[in-house]
Design a protein around this motif. Structure first.
Motif, PDB file in Angstrom:
ATOM      1  N   THR A 235     -24.495   2.984  68.762  1.00  0.00           N
ATOM      2  CA  THR A 235     -24.093   3.791  69.908  1.00  0.00           C
ATOM      3  C   THR A 235     -24.107   2.929  71.160  1.00  0.00           C
ATOM      4  O   THR A 235     -24.584   1.789  71.152  1.00  0.00           O
ATOM      5  CB  THR A 235     -25.049   4.979  70.100  1.00  0.00           C
ATOM      6  N   ARG A 236     -23.611   3.489  72.266  1.00  0.00           N
ATOM      7  CA  ARG A 236     -23.640   2.753  73.535  1.00  0.00           C
ATOM      8  C   ARG A 236     -25.066   2.436  73.939  1.00  0.00           C
ATOM      9  O   ARG A 236     -25.354   1.344  74.425  1.00  0.00           O
ATOM     10  CB  ARG A 236     -22.948   3.569  74.633  1.00  0.00           C
TER      11      ARG A 236
ATOM     12  N   GLY B  81     -14.267   5.532  68.374  1.00  0.00           N
ATOM     13  CA  GLY B  81     -14.701   6.870  68.731  1.00  0.00           C
ATOM     14  C   GLY B  81     -14.319   7.912  67.712  1.00  0.00           C
ATOM     15  O   GLY B  81     -13.357   7.776  66.976  1.00  0.00           O
TER      16      GLY B  81
ATOM     17  N   TYR C  87     -22.836   1.027  62.463  1.00  0.00           N
ATOM     18  CA  TYR C  87     -22.292   1.473  63.736  1.00  0.00           C
ATOM     19  C   TYR C  87     -23.425   1.674  64.733  1.00  0.00           C
ATOM     20  O   TYR C  87     -24.471   2.216  64.392  1.00  0.00           O
ATOM     21  CB  TYR C  87     -21.523   2.785  63.560  1.00  0.00           C
TER      22      TYR C  87
ATOM     23  N   SER D   6     -16.174  13.036  70.993  1.00  0.00           N
ATOM     24  CA  SER D   6     -16.631  12.473  72.268  1.00  0.00           C
ATOM     25  C   SER D   6     -17.660  11.361  72.063  1.00  0.00           C
ATOM     26  O   SER D   6     -18.218  10.852  73.033  1.00  0.00           O
ATOM     27  CB  SER D   6     -17.230  13.580  73.133  1.00  0.00           C
ATOM     28  N   ARG D   7     -17.899  10.971  70.846  1.00  0.00           N
ATOM     29  CA  ARG D   7     -18.879   9.930  70.527  1.00  0.00           C
ATOM     30  C   ARG D   7     -18.220   8.556  70.535  1.00  0.00           C
ATOM     31  O   ARG D   7     -17.084   8.404  70.091  1.00  0.00           O
ATOM     32  CB  ARG D   7     -19.508  10.158  69.151  1.00  0.00           C
TER      33      ARG D   7
ATOM     34  N   TYR E 165     -18.797   4.517  69.368  1.00  0.00           N
ATOM     35  CA  TYR E 165     -19.563   3.641  68.487  1.00  0.00           C
ATOM     36  C   TYR E 165     -18.998   2.232  68.537  1.00  0.00           C
ATOM     37  O   TYR E 165     -17.851   2.010  68.914  1.00  0.00           O
ATOM     38  CB  TYR E 165     -19.525   4.151  67.040  1.00  0.00           C
TER      39      TYR E 165
END
Length: 93
Positions: A44-45, A72, A42, A75-76, A78
């Motif tokens: 992150t942005r 997601g 995974y 609030s994360r 991926y």
């Protein structure tokens, strides 16, 4: 209680060679059908933005236009690396 096995036609080297040949053939057959499972990676942005050397707003726009599939938890946000690589399209057809 132990059993004794005698091999009259084989000396130690021939027996070892026969056993190794049998083990090798079984191992080769196993490896033909064995496909190791890679764990899902995974990103992150920020990692996606770094991967393509673009701004975070570009990653956001790709999500809005359905080019990327965000995942997601809380609030994360991926992204699956395999899905990102699959979304790339060849330019020369």
């Amino acid at each position: 209680m132990s059993a004794t096995v005698q091999f009259i036609q084989y000396d130690a080297e021939k027996l070892e060679a026969k056993l190794m040949a049998g083990v090798d053939s079984k191992l080769d057959e196993f490896l033909k059908h064995f496909k190791p499972v890679q764990p899902a990676e995974y990103l992150t942005r920020q990692q996606v933005a770094q991967m393509f050397d673009v701004d975070l707003s570009t990653v956001h726009n790709w999500c809005k236009s359905k080019k990327l599939n965000p995942l997601g938890i809380g609030s994360r946000v991926y992204f699956l690396r395999s899905e990102i690589e699959a979304s790339l399209i060849p330019l020369n057809k």
